[in-house]
Design a protein around this motif. Structure first.
Motif, short mmCIF file in Angstrom:
data_model
loop_
_atom_site.label_atom_id
_atom_site.label_comp_id
_atom_site.label_asym_id
_atom_site.label_seq_id
_atom_site.Cartn_x
_atom_site.Cartn_y
_atom_site.Cartn_z
N SER A 69 12.65 35.48 26.90
CA SER A 69 13.46 34.94 26.08
C SER A 69 13.51 33.35 25.69
O SER A 69 13.27 32.52 26.78
CB SER A 69 15.01 35.22 26.68
N SER A 70 13.56 32.97 24.70
CA SER A 70 13.32 31.32 24.31
C SER A 70 14.38 30.83 24.82
O SER A 70 14.36 29.61 25.19
CB SER A 70 13.25 31.39 22.78
N ARG A 71 15.71 31.36 25.27
CA ARG A 71 16.72 30.82 25.58
C ARG A 71 16.65 30.73 27.27
O ARG A 71 17.25 29.61 27.70
CB ARG A 71 18.27 31.53 25.03
N THR A 72 16.43 31.46 27.97
CA THR A 72 16.24 31.46 29.33
C THR A 72 14.94 31.21 29.98
O THR A 72 15.13 30.61 30.85
CB THR A 72 16.58 32.99 29.90
N CYS A 111 19.07 21.84 31.45
CA CYS A 111 18.74 22.99 30.45
C CYS A 111 20.02 23.86 30.36
O CYS A 111 20.21 24.29 29.26
CB CYS A 111 17.45 23.48 30.60
N ARG A 112 20.49 24.45 31.44
CA ARG A 112 21.45 25.41 31.54
C ARG A 112 22.59 24.81 31.14
O ARG A 112 23.61 25.62 30.36
CB ARG A 112 21.42 25.87 32.98
N ASP A 116 22.39 23.51 26.30
CA ASP A 116 21.98 24.67 25.52
C ASP A 116 21.52 23.92 24.30
O ASP A 116 22.07 24.18 23.16
CB ASP A 116 22.78 26.05 25.37
N THR A 136 17.58 22.27 21.89
CA THR A 136 16.11 22.16 21.97
C THR A 136 15.68 20.94 22.86
O THR A 136 14.82 21.07 23.51
CB THR A 136 15.87 21.49 20.59
N ARG A 144 15.72 22.36 26.53
CA ARG A 144 14.83 23.23 26.53
C ARG A 144 13.41 22.50 26.60
O ARG A 144 12.61 22.78 27.58
CB ARG A 144 14.51 24.23 25.36
#
Length: 284
Positions: free
Chosen positions: A86-89, A149-150, A153, A155, A158
């Motif tokens: 997942s690109s988010r996690t 990062c968490r 949220d 760019t 990440r």
């Protein structure tokens, strides 16, 4: 310098790693965290003994605890592969896995250095400095980048969570490949840490509910802005032959600054951010 390095490593072993494991908020790490003093205390004692068998055996105790963290990282990777798809996690997960693995690199250097032997051609001085490096530029930097990062949220968040592990990996590879690869790693790592500093200053710091938390976050961000310049100047000098700080100077400035100003201030601040109710109760 040996005294300074020893005190810095003790801070990493006894404070930063267990505090970081608590902040990671991974219930499966609870048993290792509770047992951590049984690994870290012998490791800390080994720093002050003459090189030889007793110091090596105590360092091996620490290596066992570090190995358990690395094994947990492999177990987590096998059990939750979807987190990396997942690109988010994925960025925060990569940062966490990096944090769990890097103490084993530090412990390997510690055991070898305490035994009085070189490793892959690296002398005792470099091995001694590798131990704090992978506690702070490895464990602490990766952990904090993942926490940022968490919370943020975006760019940039990440990017920070991915570039810090990548930079750390490139620096490690540079140990074996050459100074230019290490310089590339320093550039990537610096970009990631400066992003962590910027996000901490602009987004995380205002979220602090009290002045002390905001001050700790501001300190960690400001220190990173300075210490990573030193890291870049050293790596650039090693790769090009330009004048650059000595290892002793780097240990006293970059090393101490990252240990106290960044890592310690960060874990203290994030602990306060994670427990606002407890803190408010004590303040009242």
């Amino acid at each position: 310098m040996s005294v300074l390095v020893g005190l810095t490593v003790m801070l990493g072993m006894l404070v930063i790693v267990p505090a970081g494991l608590l902040l990671a908020d991974v219930p499966e790490l609870g048993r290792i965290r509770r047992l951590w003093p049984a690994f870290a205390l012998p490791g800390a004692v080994s720093l002050w003994l003459p090189r030889g068998l007793p110091a090596t055996l105590l360092a091996l105790c620490y290596a066992l605890g570090a190995a358990l963290l690395a094994l947990h990282a492999l177990h987590r990777l096998a059990r939750h592969p979807a987190a990396l798809r997942s690109s988010r996690t994925a960025p925060a997960e990569v940062a966490l896995l990096t944090a769990l693995v890097t103490p084993s690199i530090a412990a390997t250097a510690l055991v070898t250095e305490r035994s009085g032997h070189s490793l892959f051609g690296f002398g005792l001085g470099i091995l001694a400095l590798t131990v704090p490096h992978f506690h702070f530029a490895g464990f602490a930097a990766a952990l904090v980048s993942g926490l940022v990062c968490r919370l943020v949220d975006s760019t940039a968040g990440r990017f920070a969570a991915l570039s810090v592990p990548l930079g750390t990996l490139l620096v490690l590879i540079g140990y074996f490949v050459g100074d230019r690869t290490e310089l590339a790693g320093a550039v990537v790592l610096t970009a990631g840490m400066w992003t962590v500093a910027l996000l901490t200053w602009r987004t995380v710091r205002p979220a602090g509910r009290d002045r002390a938390t905001r001050l700790l976050l501001a300190t960690s961000a400001a220190v990173l802005a300075v210490t990573m310049v030193l890291a870049l100047s050293w790596a650039l000098g090693e790769a090009t032959g330009l004048p650059h700080p000595t290892l002793t100077w780097m240990a006293a400035t970059h090393g101490v600054g990252n240990a106290l100003g960044f890592a310690l201030c960060s874990v203290l601040a994030w602990r306060r951010l994670r427990a606002p109710a407890d803190h408010e109760g004590r303040t009242a």
